[in-house]
Design a protein around this motif. Structure first.
Motif, PDB file in Angstrom:
ATOM      1  N   TYR A 119       0.838  -1.204   0.000  1.00  0.00           N
ATOM      2  CA  TYR A 119       0.000   0.000   0.000  1.00  0.00           C
ATOM      3  C   TYR A 119       0.872   1.253   0.000  1.00  0.00           C
ATOM      4  O   TYR A 119       0.605   2.207  -0.727  1.00  0.00           O
ATOM      5  N   ASP A 120       1.905   1.259   0.837  1.00  0.00           N
ATOM      6  CA  ASP A 120       2.785   2.422   0.939  1.00  0.00           C
ATOM      7  C   ASP A 120       3.505   2.661  -0.383  1.00  0.00           C
ATOM      8  O   ASP A 120       3.615   3.806  -0.841  1.00  0.00           O
ATOM      9  N   GLY A 121       3.966   1.597  -1.022  1.00  0.00           N
ATOM     10  CA  GLY A 121       4.652   1.747  -2.305  1.00  0.00           C
ATOM     11  C   GLY A 121       3.755   2.320  -3.386  1.00  0.00           C
ATOM     12  O   GLY A 121       4.145   3.232  -4.121  1.00  0.00           O
ATOM     13  N   ILE A 122       2.545   1.791  -3.467  1.00  0.00           N
ATOM     14  CA  ILE A 122       1.607   2.283  -4.478  1.00  0.00           C
ATOM     15  C   ILE A 122       1.187   3.715  -4.159  1.00  0.00           C
ATOM     16  O   ILE A 122       1.161   4.582  -5.034  1.00  0.00           O
ATOM     17  N   SER A 123       0.883   3.975  -2.879  1.00  0.00           N
ATOM     18  CA  SER A 123       0.411   5.317  -2.514  1.00  0.00           C
ATOM     19  C   SER A 123       1.535   6.346  -2.514  1.00  0.00           C
ATOM     20  O   SER A 123       1.283   7.538  -2.436  1.00  0.00           O
ATOM     21  N   THR A 124       2.765   5.892  -2.613  1.00  0.00           N
ATOM     22  CA  THR A 124       3.880   6.820  -2.756  1.00  0.00           C
ATOM     23  C   THR A 124       3.968   7.316  -4.197  1.00  0.00           C
ATOM     24  O   THR A 124       4.220   8.494  -4.442  1.00  0.00           O
ATOM     25  N   MET A 125       3.737   6.445  -5.142  1.00  0.00           N
ATOM     26  CA  MET A 125       3.934   6.808  -6.541  1.00  0.00           C
ATOM     27  C   MET A 125       2.693   7.425  -7.184  1.00  0.00           C
ATOM     28  O   MET A 125       2.820   8.303  -8.037  1.00  0.00           O
ATOM     29  N   LEU A 126       1.498   7.002  -6.804  1.00  0.00           N
ATOM     30  CA  LEU A 126       0.297   7.544  -7.442  1.00  0.00           C
ATOM     31  C   LEU A 126       0.206   9.067  -7.353  1.00  0.00           C
ATOM     32  O   LEU A 126      -0.100   9.722  -8.355  1.00  0.00           O
ATOM     33  N   PRO A 127       0.474   9.666  -6.187  1.00  0.00           N
ATOM     34  CA  PRO A 127       0.376  11.136  -6.165  1.00  0.00           C
ATOM     35  C   PRO A 127       1.481  11.818  -6.966  1.00  0.00           C
ATOM     36  O   PRO A 127       1.285  12.925  -7.456  1.00  0.00           O
ATOM     37  N   ARG A 137      -1.957  20.263 -16.132  1.00  0.00           N
ATOM     38  CA  ARG A 137      -3.400  20.496 -16.250  1.00  0.00           C
ATOM     39  C   ARG A 137      -4.105  19.418 -17.084  1.00  0.00           C
ATOM     40  O   ARG A 137      -4.981  19.690 -17.882  1.00  0.00           O
ATOM     41  N   LEU A 138      -3.725  18.165 -16.854  1.00  0.00           N
ATOM     42  CA  LEU A 138      -4.367  17.040 -17.526  1.00  0.00           C
ATOM     43  C   LEU A 138      -5.570  16.597 -16.697  1.00  0.00           C
ATOM     44  O   LEU A 138      -5.435  16.296 -15.509  1.00  0.00           O
ATOM     45  N   LYS A 139      -6.719  16.536 -17.315  1.00  0.00           N
ATOM     46  CA  LYS A 139      -7.921  16.191 -16.541  1.00  0.00           C
ATOM     47  C   LYS A 139      -7.914  14.740 -16.055  1.00  0.00           C
ATOM     48  O   LYS A 139      -8.585  14.413 -15.084  1.00  0.00           O
ATOM     49  N   GLU A 140      -7.123  13.874 -16.676  1.00  0.00           N
ATOM     50  CA  GLU A 140      -7.047  12.478 -16.240  1.00  0.00           C
ATOM     51  C   GLU A 140      -6.434  12.328 -14.858  1.00  0.00           C
ATOM     52  O   GLU A 140      -6.531  11.268 -14.241  1.00  0.00           O
ATOM     53  N   GLN A 141      -5.807  13.397 -14.380  1.00  0.00           N
ATOM     54  CA  GLN A 141      -5.253  13.356 -13.023  1.00  0.00           C
ATOM     55  C   GLN A 141      -6.293  12.921 -12.001  1.00  0.00           C
ATOM     56  O   GLN A 141      -5.956  12.266 -11.027  1.00  0.00           O
ATOM     57  N   TRP A 142      -7.546  13.250 -12.210  1.00  0.00           N
ATOM     58  CA  TRP A 142      -8.585  12.958 -11.213  1.00  0.00           C
ATOM     59  C   TRP A 142      -8.824  11.468 -11.043  1.00  0.00           C
ATOM     60  O   TRP A 142      -9.206  11.015  -9.967  1.00  0.00           O
ATOM     61  N   TRP A 143      -8.607  10.678 -12.086  1.00  0.00           N
ATOM     62  CA  TRP A 143      -8.723   9.220 -11.945  1.00  0.00           C
ATOM     63  C   TRP A 143      -7.620   8.692 -11.021  1.00  0.00           C
ATOM     64  O   TRP A 143      -7.857   7.801 -10.198  1.00  0.00           O
ATOM     65  N   ILE A 144      -6.426   9.256 -11.150  1.00  0.00           N
ATOM     66  CA  ILE A 144      -5.314   8.853 -10.286  1.00  0.00           C
ATOM     67  C   ILE A 144      -5.584   9.285  -8.854  1.00  0.00           C
ATOM     68  O   ILE A 144      -5.362   8.513  -7.908  1.00  0.00           O
ATOM     69  N   TRP A 145      -6.077  10.528  -8.671  1.00  0.00           N
ATOM     70  CA  TRP A 145      -6.395  10.994  -7.314  1.00  0.00           C
ATOM     71  C   TRP A 145      -7.464  10.122  -6.675  1.00  0.00           C
ATOM     72  O   TRP A 145      -7.413   9.825  -5.480  1.00  0.00           O
ATOM     73  N   LEU A 147      -8.124   6.892  -7.217  1.00  0.00           N
ATOM     74  CA  LEU A 147      -7.498   5.625  -6.816  1.00  0.00           C
ATOM     75  C   LEU A 147      -6.601   5.838  -5.590  1.00  0.00           C
ATOM     76  O   LEU A 147      -6.644   5.070  -4.625  1.00  0.00           O
ATOM     77  N   PHE A 148      -5.791   6.874  -5.632  1.00  0.00           N
ATOM     78  CA  PHE A 148      -4.887   7.181  -4.528  1.00  0.00           C
ATOM     79  C   PHE A 148      -5.650   7.416  -3.230  1.00  0.00           C
ATOM     80  O   PHE A 148      -5.313   6.859  -2.180  1.00  0.00           O
TER      81      PHE A 148
END
Length: 194
Positions: A119-127, A137-145, A147-148
């Motif tokens: 969890y820590d590894g994934i949550s370190t890189m997603l943000p 200013r890519l709107k796809e950022q919100w999908w990553i946020w 999940l994160f």
């Protein structure tokens, strides 16, 4: 704030909660000073993450989130170039880079003695991925946020069960998750209208 009061959380948790909520709600609404609050929030969250033994998260916040938030704040003070959408080749490139970075981050977390290494590894890189997308200013950022924030909700729920003063951070993460949905809807509607 209620969770902060009820759990007798530290002043740092209180400051982190307030700046974090201001950051994410103003970011979703595209407020130009949102990222300044993001930098302050990242400093406080780095300290809290370190105290909770989320070492990858702590390093990501202090070494990456703060500088990128400050860059995004600088960039937002300039005339707005609008919002962008990834093309298919760009999305494939972002996806491949993301997988490589996620695997490296998981490896680091596993070998650093993290409380919840995967969890820590994934949550370190997603943000990190989302912050770079935010700076461009890519709107796809919100999908990553989205999940994160869902992943962080699980992490901080488990950490809150061990350290009672962290319930305020968990409550803040609930707000962040809801805000991810709001930001996703707001940015996609704005893109359709332009």
């Amino acid at each position: 704030m209620i969770a902060t009061s009820l759990t007798q959380a530290s002043p740092l948790v209180w400051v982190s909660s307030i700046t974090g909520i201001i950051f994410v709600t103003s970011l979703a609404q595209d407020y130009k000073h949102a990222n300044l609050f993001g930098a302050i929030f990242s400093v406080t969250l780095a300290i809290l993450s370190f105290e909770a033994n989320f070492f990858g998260n702590a390093l990501m916040n202090i070494l990456f989130s703060v500088p990128v938030s400050l860059y995004a704040w600088y960039r937002s003070s300039r005339p707005s170039p609008g919002r962008y959408t990834l093309t298919l080749p760009q999305a494939i490139g972002w996806g491949a880079l993301s997988v490589i970075l996620l695997l490296c981050s998981i490896w680091f977390s596993v070998h650093s003695g993290s409380f919840m290494p995967i969890y820590d590894g994934i949550s370190t890189m997603l943000p990190i991925i989302a912050l770079v997308m935010m700076a461009f200013r890519l709107k796809e950022q919100w999908w990553i946020w989205l999940l994160f924030n869902a992943l962080e909700l699980v992490m901080w729920f488990k950490a809150s069960g061990i350290q009672q003063g962290l319930w305020a951070v968990f409550a803040m993460k609930v707000i962040f998750l809801v805000n991810s949905v709001i930001g996703l809807i707001h940015w996609y509607r704005s893109a359709q209208q332009s």
